[in-house]
Design an enzyme around this catalytic site. Sequence first.
Site, PDB file in Angstrom:
ATOM      1  N   HIS A   1       0.630  -1.022  -0.165  1.00 10.76           N
ATOM      2  CA  HIS A   1       0.058   0.084   0.073  1.00 10.76           C
ATOM      3  C   HIS A   1       0.871   1.196  -0.040  1.00 10.76           C
ATOM      4  O   HIS A   1       0.800   2.227  -1.068  1.00 10.76           O
ATOM      5  CB  HIS A   1      -0.848  -0.204   1.162  1.00 10.76           C
ATOM      6  CG  HIS A   1      -1.717   1.176   1.293  1.00 10.76           C
ATOM      7  ND1 HIS A   1      -2.925   1.285   1.110  1.00 10.76           N
ATOM      8  CD2 HIS A   1      -1.276   2.466   1.874  1.00 10.76           C
ATOM      9  CE1 HIS A   1      -3.410   2.357   1.148  1.00 10.76           C
ATOM     10  NE2 HIS A   1      -2.646   3.381   1.820  1.00 10.76           N
ATOM     11  N   GLU A   2       1.581   1.184   1.008  1.00  8.96           N
ATOM     12  CA  GLU A   2       2.624   2.525   1.199  1.00  8.96           C
ATOM     13  C   GLU A   2       3.351   2.573  -0.104  1.00  8.96           C
ATOM     14  O   GLU A   2       3.649   3.774  -0.548  1.00  8.96           O
ATOM     15  CB  GLU A   2       3.422   2.675   2.403  1.00  8.96           C
ATOM     16  CG  GLU A   2       2.515   2.774   3.694  1.00  8.96           C
ATOM     17  CD  GLU A   2       1.520   3.572   3.802  1.00  8.96           C
ATOM     18  OE1 GLU A   2       1.782   4.699   2.978  1.00  8.96           O
ATOM     19  OE2 GLU A   2       0.628   3.642   4.368  1.00  8.96           O
TER      20      GLU A   2
ATOM     21  N   HIS B   1       1.734   4.377  -2.850  1.00  5.91           N
ATOM     22  CA  HIS B   1       1.749   6.161  -2.834  1.00  5.91           C
ATOM     23  C   HIS B   1       3.224   6.404  -3.379  1.00  5.91           C
ATOM     24  O   HIS B   1       3.421   7.393  -4.087  1.00  5.91           O
ATOM     25  CB  HIS B   1       1.717   6.225  -1.344  1.00  5.91           C
ATOM     26  CG  HIS B   1       0.293   6.388  -0.597  1.00  5.91           C
ATOM     27  ND1 HIS B   1      -0.846   6.889  -1.182  1.00  5.91           N
ATOM     28  CD2 HIS B   1      -0.088   5.635   0.486  1.00  5.91           C
ATOM     29  CE1 HIS B   1      -1.461   6.652  -0.548  1.00  5.91           C
ATOM     30  NE2 HIS B   1      -1.394   5.914   0.503  1.00  5.91           N
TER      31      HIS B   1
ATOM     32  N   HIS C   1       3.239   6.300  -6.902  1.00  4.73           N
ATOM     33  CA  HIS C   1       2.555   7.539  -7.496  1.00  4.73           C
ATOM     34  C   HIS C   1       3.467   8.717  -7.639  1.00  4.73           C
ATOM     35  O   HIS C   1       3.185   9.567  -8.498  1.00  4.73           O
ATOM     36  CB  HIS C   1       1.053   7.459  -6.538  1.00  4.73           C
ATOM     37  CG  HIS C   1      -0.111   8.535  -7.231  1.00  4.73           C
ATOM     38  ND1 HIS C   1      -0.930   9.054  -6.330  1.00  4.73           N
ATOM     39  CD2 HIS C   1      -0.195   8.940  -8.408  1.00  4.73           C
ATOM     40  CE1 HIS C   1      -1.588   9.747  -7.150  1.00  4.73           C
ATOM     41  NE2 HIS C   1      -1.338   9.755  -8.298  1.00  4.73           N
TER      42      HIS C   1
END
Length: 722
Positions: free
Chosen positions: A509-510, A513, A516
């Site tokens: 998940h992290e 980011h 991204h």
Amino acid sequence: MQKTTLLSKSIYCGILSISLLAMACTTKKEEKTMSNESNGGNPLTQKWEDRYNGIPPFDKVKIEDFIPAEEEAIAEQRAEIKLITTNAEAPSFKNTIEAMEKTGITRKRVEAIYYVWQSSMGSPALDSIQEIMEPRIAGFQDSISQNTELFKRIETVYNSPEKEKLTPEQQRLCYKYYTNFVLAGAKLDDKNKARVAEINQQLAGLFTKFNQHQLADESDKFIEVTDVSQLDGLTEDFKLAMADAAEKKGKKGSWIISNTRSSIEPFLTGANDRTLREKAWRMFTSRGDNGDANDNNAIIPQILQLRAERAKLLGYPTHAHWRLSDKMAKTPDNAMKLLEAVWAPAVERVHEEVKDMQALADKEGAKITIESWDYRYYAEKVRKAKYDIDENEVKQYLQLEKVREAIFYVAGELFNLKFDQVTDVPVFHADVRMYKVSNKTTGKQVGLWYFDPYARDGKRSGAWMTAYREQEKLNGDITTIVSNNCNFIKGKEGEPVLISWDDASTMFHEFGHALHGLNSNVTYPILSGTNTVTDYVEFPSQVMERWLSTPEVLNKFALHYKTGKPIPQDLINKINNASKFNTGFSTVEALSSALIDMKLHLAGDKKIYPKTFEKVTLAALKMPKEMVMRHRMPAFGHIFSSDGYSAGYYSYCWSDVLSADAFEAFTEAKGPYDKEVAKRLYDNIFSVGGTVDEAVAYKNFRGHDPSTDALMRDKGFKVKGK
Ligand SMILES: [Zn+2]
């Protein structure tokens, strides 16, 4: 293939990105930097070393430099803005909006490092610095967004027919500037502007206090265990970590249950001692709620009142309406509709889960009624009984460093990136590592990735991503610098750290980011990387979680920490079979927090008594009595330690709708590594930052608007009418 999808992150997730706060950023003139350097001035304001396209001077940080550095940076940006507002030429995109994007580079550098210290290097000395810094930053921010001359110029550019001749990204930038200024009160009269600024000042102070109280409760409160038999059921690794924590607190020979999620959750899952489980659960769920110096109950109504007043001044019925007006959801009503649609089936599922757990407890002759402190413990037992799956068995195949290699692999397959560790750069703690990130084909550096995996005193709990610097092309080819921060318990020197499935999912998940940020390919910093609306920003990260359970990852990286053998197919099948297990719990945990958040911020200026409000609202929602909100109000840092996620916790659910639907684009095609779909994901989502309206970007990727059906399927909930 699908995995145990969590509605929100299994551990506290967030993004710290200073340009979300700062309307203006990046890049100042080289000459000025030179003069700073020759002055031998404050190390925090100086240009970062050029190696690897620029590295933050973590080795030169003295916390007493923060305030003077920020003052210097603010003065500089103020002067830069003055040049814009006093420009005799008619306002144009170039001399106003683009010029604004070029201001504040020093401030951005100073705040990037300050936020690292604030989140990861806390200390009592830093607390007092923060109390001065936070209102100062908020005050300066207001002085920008309330600058009448500046706004007039922005408005002129925004309304000018010339705007049509700009590139789509430039037009988007105009829209962002205009909207941000209006939302911050640029159209108010002087009296109301002053009041909004005053409110922001007061809020900044209250946020800091709230956060400090929460951190203090997490680090100062703990349970010391002196009898090893009370630790029955826990893994040896975890016991070692507890012993280690005790030693650090000068209590060698005993064991400590720390008051953080990463310590409490495994404890509640494993510990056989029910009394101690209850004690630990009470300690954790009472953070900020102990009637002592760190109690947050008095702060909450003050924050809510100020927010309600500010929303009214800005022309919105409530804080929630104000916050959502520029988000994907647009209105609180749309957000509530989604939350409520998922709530009922999720609660229904919790009742089934509790029934299963109660039956198992009865069968064991436990003679108990399932309570909140039993949920994780018995859920784990049911998981073992029903799916024959043991979290600890799975854990033996999830080595932290292998999971890190796995996320690198996925980034390589989907986005053609490679990661090389670099050791000759300054870091802010010995545990922190840095990797240079480049394009696999061209070798061109696209950014830097810092990794800070372990828990320590003074570090915020949970996991998050930060951008120390945004990618941009306004002033040359500026590559991004991002970090991922987790709170894994550091094991014995030289031994692999084993993590749970949920924690591995959090890593993905992290890292989502981070990707991204790393894939960002835009011109303007304020539109770069994760600078998207809050109910969309969790989408790229949540979708990345899906790759953990792909066979490619499991076969190559889920290797037994002793034998090195890949996770057996049999165990993978069990993980898949269990993927919809306990979704009631994780969904209700998160949704109850989201609903409370939204209802708090829809209440307007009605006086809120936190304890009563929480109790009455949850009762009205028919919150299962065996459950507690993931974030009880007195420790709900997402919504009370900044405005960031206020009336915004629903974003996790909103983004999860997008990620469930988006992943089906892969499964409908050739699978999770389908190159064509990956390219569409890069082109429309990961590389565009905030340059495209988020709803449009999504549709460009998927070909249709997101539907909640995929999420319901994913969780094993009933899809309406199907
Ligand atoms: Zn996140």
